[in-house]
Design a protein around this motif. Structure first.
Motif, PDB file in Angstrom:
ATOM      1  N   LEU A 117       1.132  -0.822  -0.098  1.00 26.85           N
ATOM      2  CA  LEU A 117      -0.214  -0.266   0.054  1.00 26.85           C
ATOM      3  C   LEU A 117       0.859   0.960   0.230  1.00 26.85           C
ATOM      4  O   LEU A 117       0.571   2.258  -0.391  1.00 26.85           O
ATOM      5  N   ASP A 118       1.782   1.187   0.387  1.00 19.09           N
ATOM      6  CA  ASP A 118       2.363   2.565   0.743  1.00 19.09           C
ATOM      7  C   ASP A 118       3.635   2.257  -0.788  1.00 19.09           C
ATOM      8  O   ASP A 118       4.944   1.616  -0.653  1.00 19.09           O
ATOM      9  N   LYS A 119       3.235   3.332  -1.862  1.00 17.63           N
ATOM     10  CA  LYS A 119       3.759   3.307  -3.244  1.00 17.63           C
ATOM     11  C   LYS A 119       5.382   3.263  -2.771  1.00 17.63           C
ATOM     12  O   LYS A 119       5.887   2.910  -3.712  1.00 17.63           O
ATOM     13  N   ALA A 120       5.933   4.383  -1.970  1.00 17.15           N
ATOM     14  CA  ALA A 120       7.774   4.576  -1.683  1.00 17.15           C
ATOM     15  C   ALA A 120       8.669   3.212  -1.439  1.00 17.15           C
ATOM     16  O   ALA A 120       9.310   3.020  -1.678  1.00 17.15           O
ATOM     17  N   VAL A 121       7.541   2.459   0.132  1.00 22.81           N
ATOM     18  CA  VAL A 121       8.233   1.712   0.159  1.00 22.81           C
ATOM     19  C   VAL A 121       8.350   0.349  -0.414  1.00 22.81           C
ATOM     20  O   VAL A 121       9.287  -0.407  -0.715  1.00 22.81           O
ATOM     21  N   ALA A 122       7.437   0.587  -1.277  1.00 25.67           N
ATOM     22  CA  ALA A 122       7.277  -1.015  -2.430  1.00 25.67           C
ATOM     23  C   ALA A 122       8.513  -0.822  -3.150  1.00 25.67           C
ATOM     24  O   ALA A 122       8.767  -1.564  -3.851  1.00 25.67           O
ATOM     25  N   LYS A 123       8.384   0.832  -3.639  1.00 23.91           N
ATOM     26  CA  LYS A 123       9.752   0.645  -4.893  1.00 23.91           C
ATOM     27  C   LYS A 123      10.695   0.724  -4.450  1.00 23.91           C
ATOM     28  O   LYS A 123      11.539   0.384  -5.241  1.00 23.91           O
ATOM     29  N   ILE A 124      11.736   1.402  -2.787  1.00 25.27           N
ATOM     30  CA  ILE A 124      12.189   1.218  -2.310  1.00 25.27           C
ATOM     31  C   ILE A 124      12.754  -0.746  -2.643  1.00 25.27           C
ATOM     32  O   ILE A 124      13.486  -1.035  -2.714  1.00 25.27           O
ATOM     33  N   ILE A 125      11.546  -1.439  -1.914  1.00 24.08           N
ATOM     34  CA  ILE A 125      12.263  -2.429  -1.843  1.00 24.08           C
ATOM     35  C   ILE A 125      12.494  -3.166  -3.928  1.00 24.08           C
ATOM     36  O   ILE A 125      12.918  -4.000  -4.616  1.00 24.08           O
TER      37      ILE A 125
ATOM     38  N   ASP B  11      11.842   6.671 -11.395  1.00 18.91           N
ATOM     39  CA  ASP B  11      12.277   7.753 -10.424  1.00 18.91           C
ATOM     40  C   ASP B  11      11.532   8.482  -9.695  1.00 18.91           C
ATOM     41  O   ASP B  11      10.695   8.481 -10.478  1.00 18.91           O
ATOM     42  N   PHE B  12      11.884   8.750  -8.173  1.00 20.37           N
ATOM     43  CA  PHE B  12      10.455   9.172  -7.592  1.00 20.37           C
ATOM     44  C   PHE B  12      11.461   9.292  -5.887  1.00 20.37           C
ATOM     45  O   PHE B  12      12.533   9.494  -6.029  1.00 20.37           O
ATOM     46  N   GLN B  13      10.590  10.488  -5.580  1.00 24.59           N
ATOM     47  CA  GLN B  13      11.175  11.189  -4.275  1.00 24.59           C
ATOM     48  C   GLN B  13       9.527  11.041  -3.750  1.00 24.59           C
ATOM     49  O   GLN B  13       8.579  11.580  -3.952  1.00 24.59           O
ATOM     50  N   VAL B  14       9.699  12.190  -2.351  1.00 31.25           N
ATOM     51  CA  VAL B  14       8.158  11.635  -1.788  1.00 31.25           C
ATOM     52  C   VAL B  14       8.643  13.253  -0.800  1.00 31.25           C
ATOM     53  O   VAL B  14       9.608  13.282  -1.056  1.00 31.25           O
ATOM     54  N   PHE B  15       7.298  13.324  -0.939  1.00 26.33           N
ATOM     55  CA  PHE B  15       7.858  15.067   0.032  1.00 26.33           C
ATOM     56  C   PHE B  15       6.065  15.259   1.170  1.00 26.33           C
ATOM     57  O   PHE B  15       5.145  14.385   0.503  1.00 26.33           O
ATOM     58  N   SER B  16       6.542  16.022   1.528  1.00 26.34           N
ATOM     59  CA  SER B  16       5.406  16.136   2.763  1.00 26.34           C
ATOM     60  C   SER B  16       4.704  17.422   2.739  1.00 26.34           C
ATOM     61  O   SER B  16       3.694  17.860   3.593  1.00 26.34           O
ATOM     62  N   SER B  17       6.061  18.504   2.107  1.00 21.05           N
ATOM     63  CA  SER B  17       5.157  20.265   2.090  1.00 21.05           C
ATOM     64  C   SER B  17       4.966  20.247   0.858  1.00 21.05           C
ATOM     65  O   SER B  17       5.874  20.347  -0.318  1.00 21.05           O
ATOM     66  N   SER B  18       4.513  21.664   0.379  1.00 14.08           N
ATOM     67  CA  SER B  18       4.460  22.060  -1.184  1.00 14.08           C
ATOM     68  C   SER B  18       6.307  22.949  -0.877  1.00 14.08           C
ATOM     69  O   SER B  18       6.498  23.874  -1.723  1.00 14.08           O
ATOM     70  N   ASP B  19       6.117  23.034   0.231  1.00 17.78           N
ATOM     71  CA  ASP B  19       7.434  24.543   0.877  1.00 17.78           C
ATOM     72  C   ASP B  19       8.671  23.898   0.314  1.00 17.78           C
ATOM     73  O   ASP B  19       9.786  24.439   0.326  1.00 17.78           O
ATOM     74  N   GLN B  20       8.941  22.043   0.471  1.00 15.66           N
ATOM     75  CA  GLN B  20      10.660  21.721  -0.266  1.00 15.66           C
ATOM     76  C   GLN B  20      10.725  21.888  -1.583  1.00 15.66           C
ATOM     77  O   GLN B  20      10.163  23.234  -2.507  1.00 15.66           O
ATOM     78  N   ASP B  21      12.159  21.690  -1.277  1.00 18.63           N
ATOM     79  CA  ASP B  21      12.600  22.260  -2.144  1.00 18.63           C
ATOM     80  C   ASP B  21      12.868  20.967  -3.759  1.00 18.63           C
ATOM     81  O   ASP B  21      12.906  19.684  -3.565  1.00 18.63           O
TER      82      ASP B  21
ATOM     83  N   LYS C 112       5.979 -11.684 -11.343  1.00 17.23           N
ATOM     84  CA  LYS C 112       6.418 -12.962 -10.258  1.00 17.23           C
ATOM     85  C   LYS C 112       7.200 -12.568  -8.727  1.00 17.23           C
ATOM     86  O   LYS C 112       7.414 -12.679  -8.376  1.00 17.23           O
ATOM     87  N   ARG C 113       8.275 -11.512  -9.484  1.00 18.32           N
ATOM     88  CA  ARG C 113       9.294 -11.013  -8.523  1.00 18.32           C
ATOM     89  C   ARG C 113       8.499  -9.750  -7.662  1.00 18.32           C
ATOM     90  O   ARG C 113       9.101  -9.884  -6.432  1.00 18.32           O
ATOM     91  N   ALA C 114       8.606  -9.033  -8.468  1.00 22.00           N
ATOM     92  CA  ALA C 114       7.074  -8.143  -7.543  1.00 22.00           C
ATOM     93  C   ALA C 114       6.441  -8.367  -6.602  1.00 22.00           C
ATOM     94  O   ALA C 114       6.578  -8.270  -5.053  1.00 22.00           O
TER      95      ALA C 114
ATOM     96  N   ILE D 211       7.427  -1.726 -13.305  1.00 21.14           N
ATOM     97  CA  ILE D 211       6.071  -1.769 -12.194  1.00 21.14           C
ATOM     98  C   ILE D 211       6.202  -0.654 -11.828  1.00 21.14           C
ATOM     99  O   ILE D 211       6.641   0.065 -11.143  1.00 21.14           O
ATOM    100  N   LEU D 212       4.648  -0.195 -11.862  1.00 25.90           N
ATOM    101  CA  LEU D 212       4.354   1.191 -11.096  1.00 25.90           C
ATOM    102  C   LEU D 212       3.694   0.637  -9.391  1.00 25.90           C
ATOM    103  O   LEU D 212       4.096   1.463  -8.730  1.00 25.90           O
ATOM    104  N   GLU D 213       3.352  -0.573  -9.899  1.00 21.62           N
ATOM    105  CA  GLU D 213       2.587  -0.818  -8.215  1.00 21.62           C
ATOM    106  C   GLU D 213       2.225  -2.231  -8.300  1.00 21.62           C
ATOM    107  O   GLU D 213       1.879  -2.869  -9.640  1.00 21.62           O
ATOM    108  N   ILE D 214       2.400  -3.163  -7.224  1.00 23.60           N
ATOM    109  CA  ILE D 214       1.033  -4.050  -6.843  1.00 23.60           C
ATOM    110  C   ILE D 214       0.731  -4.162  -6.190  1.00 23.60           C
ATOM    111  O   ILE D 214       0.469  -3.961  -5.079  1.00 23.60           O
ATOM    112  N   ASN D 215      -1.088  -4.520  -6.514  1.00 21.73           N
ATOM    113  CA  ASN D 215      -2.111  -4.280  -5.649  1.00 21.73           C
ATOM    114  C   ASN D 215      -2.160  -5.516  -4.916  1.00 21.73           C
ATOM    115  O   ASN D 215      -2.416  -6.695  -5.364  1.00 21.73           O
ATOM    116  N   SER D 216      -2.315  -5.361  -3.621  1.00 22.75           N
ATOM    117  CA  SER D 216      -2.474  -6.301  -2.331  1.00 22.75           C
ATOM    118  C   SER D 216      -3.929  -6.832  -2.214  1.00 22.75           C
ATOM    119  O   SER D 216      -3.723  -8.362  -1.762  1.00 22.75           O
ATOM    120  N   GLN D 217      -4.837  -6.395  -2.398  1.00 23.63           N
ATOM    121  CA  GLN D 217      -5.953  -6.274  -2.726  1.00 23.63           C
ATOM    122  C   GLN D 217      -6.441  -5.935  -4.047  1.00 23.63           C
ATOM    123  O   GLN D 217      -8.101  -5.348  -3.745  1.00 23.63           O
TER     124      GLN D 217
END
Ligand code: ADP
Ligand code: MG
Length: 325
Positions: A108-116, A126-136, A252-254, A278-284
């Motif tokens: 469900l956590d797209k970033a954690v899944a992608k790191i794995i 490629d990706f980055q995670v942001f928690s605010s619109s004030d970031q760089d 299968k690998r994912a 692979i964008l994501e794998i839906n566990s549900q």
């Protein structure tokens, strides 16, 4: 087999309301259709809403005999919502279909899944995670796609072409969805999905399905399209056999690296040079009749009833106490 289908429908039966309410809901017709399919296969079936009353329902059902939960719960609210019902079932020792709390949480956590995925050399944009619109945002290349970190159904997704649009999209996600935003490289090209059923040596990938965007490399699946105007599906996809095999191998690998179980569906893009991501794998993975998982299963020869039976049999195999019965 005695089967209790658990899903989420009535969100009012909680002790307190959390600001983060689940937006993904199984259509009640699908719940009924799954119940009917399992009854046709000869099972005894009841359904239960996975809310405040679930422990009493489970106690009542399982005190009358052995059985299994068919878990279709997306959660009511709060963090890691897919994991809620499976966690209760683990605690109570109740067998259930599908992934464990950990598998659902990682997927469900797209970033954690992608790191794995990256760790195991499974290609993902490629990706980055942001928690605010004030970031760089200076290293973001455009176009980019912005998504809530832990949603589904394309909710909150925007394709952005400059920093202003990016900032707006990130703000919307933090305010409306109460979560971080994942900003990903936009993959122009084609889109596919691959369903998977089974475990270990009995793992089967379904035929590759393509979403027909009519050749538009910039098209994406929006929430509106998913809910009201499903994109035409082509299955099996018109791609070379070795490309299909690679997509199935990566699925299968994912599935393996996130430790998923029983069934899932990977979402895949292919860029204009033929690179696969692979964008994501839906566990549900959705079991809605017209959805991509069920459509691909039909191509593989599974009627709706056979597919539900296959999921149950796959899960039962993992529980020696049930398979001996
Ligand atoms: N990196 C990307 N490049 C191009 N399109 C994307 C990308 N990521 C997502 N999409 C589009 O957005 C849709 C939803 O994204 P996805 O990551 O599958 O999230 P969700 O959990 O909402 O399904 C995809 O089906 C695809 O059409
Ligand atoms: Mg998706």
């Amino acid at each position: 087999m005695r089967i209790l289908i658990v899903y989420n429908y009535d969100f009012s039966k909680v002790l307190f309301r959390h600001p983060k309410q689940t937006k993904e809901i199984y259509p009640i017709e699908t719940i009924n259709k799954i119940a009917d399919a399992l009854k046709i296969k000869g099972h005894y079936v009841e359904t239960a809403d996975g809310n405040l009353e679930i422990i009493n329902r489970l106690k009542n059902f399982f005190s009358r005999g052995k059985g299994i939960v068919f878990n279709l719960s997306y959660g009511i609210q709060g963090e890691d919502r897919y994991a809620h019902i499976p966690s209760i079932l683990e605690m109570l020792g109740v067998p259930y279909t599908g992934s464990s709390p950990e598998g659902h949480t990682l997927a469900l956590d797209k970033a954690v899944a992608k790191i794995i995925f990256r760790y195991y050399s499974i290609p993902t944009p490629d990706f980055q995670v942001f928690s605010s619109s004030d970031q760089d945002f200076s290293n973001i290349k455009f176009p980019a796609i912005v998504k809530p970190l832990k949603e589904a159904l394309s909710l909150g997704i925007t394709v952005v072409r400059n920093v202003d649009e990016l900032k707006k999209a990130v703000s919307r996600i933090t305010e409306e969805f109460h979560q971080d935003a994942i900003v990903e490289k936009f993959i122009r090209g084609r889109e596919f999905s691959v369903g998977i059923i089974g475990n270990d040596e009995d793992l089967e990938t379904l035929p590759v399905l393509e979403f027909d965007f009519g050749g538009d490399p910039d098209a994406i699946q929006t929430t509106y399209l998913k809910r009201h105007k499903p994109i035409k599906k082509i299955c099996p996809a018109d791609i070379p056999e070795e490309t299909a095999k690679r997509m199935q191998y990566l699925t299968k690998r994912a599935f393996h690296v996130l430790g998923l179980r029983d069934y899932a569906r990977a979402d895949i893009r292919m860029d204009l040079d033929g690179n696969i991501y692979i964008l994501e794998i839906n566990s549900q993975a959705s079991l809605v009749e017209k959805g991509s998982f069920v459509t691909a299963a039909k191509k593989a020869g599974y009627s709706y009833e056979d597919l539900m039976e296959k999921i149950i049999k796959t899960a039962i195999k993992r529980y020696p106490c049930l398979s001996e019965a």
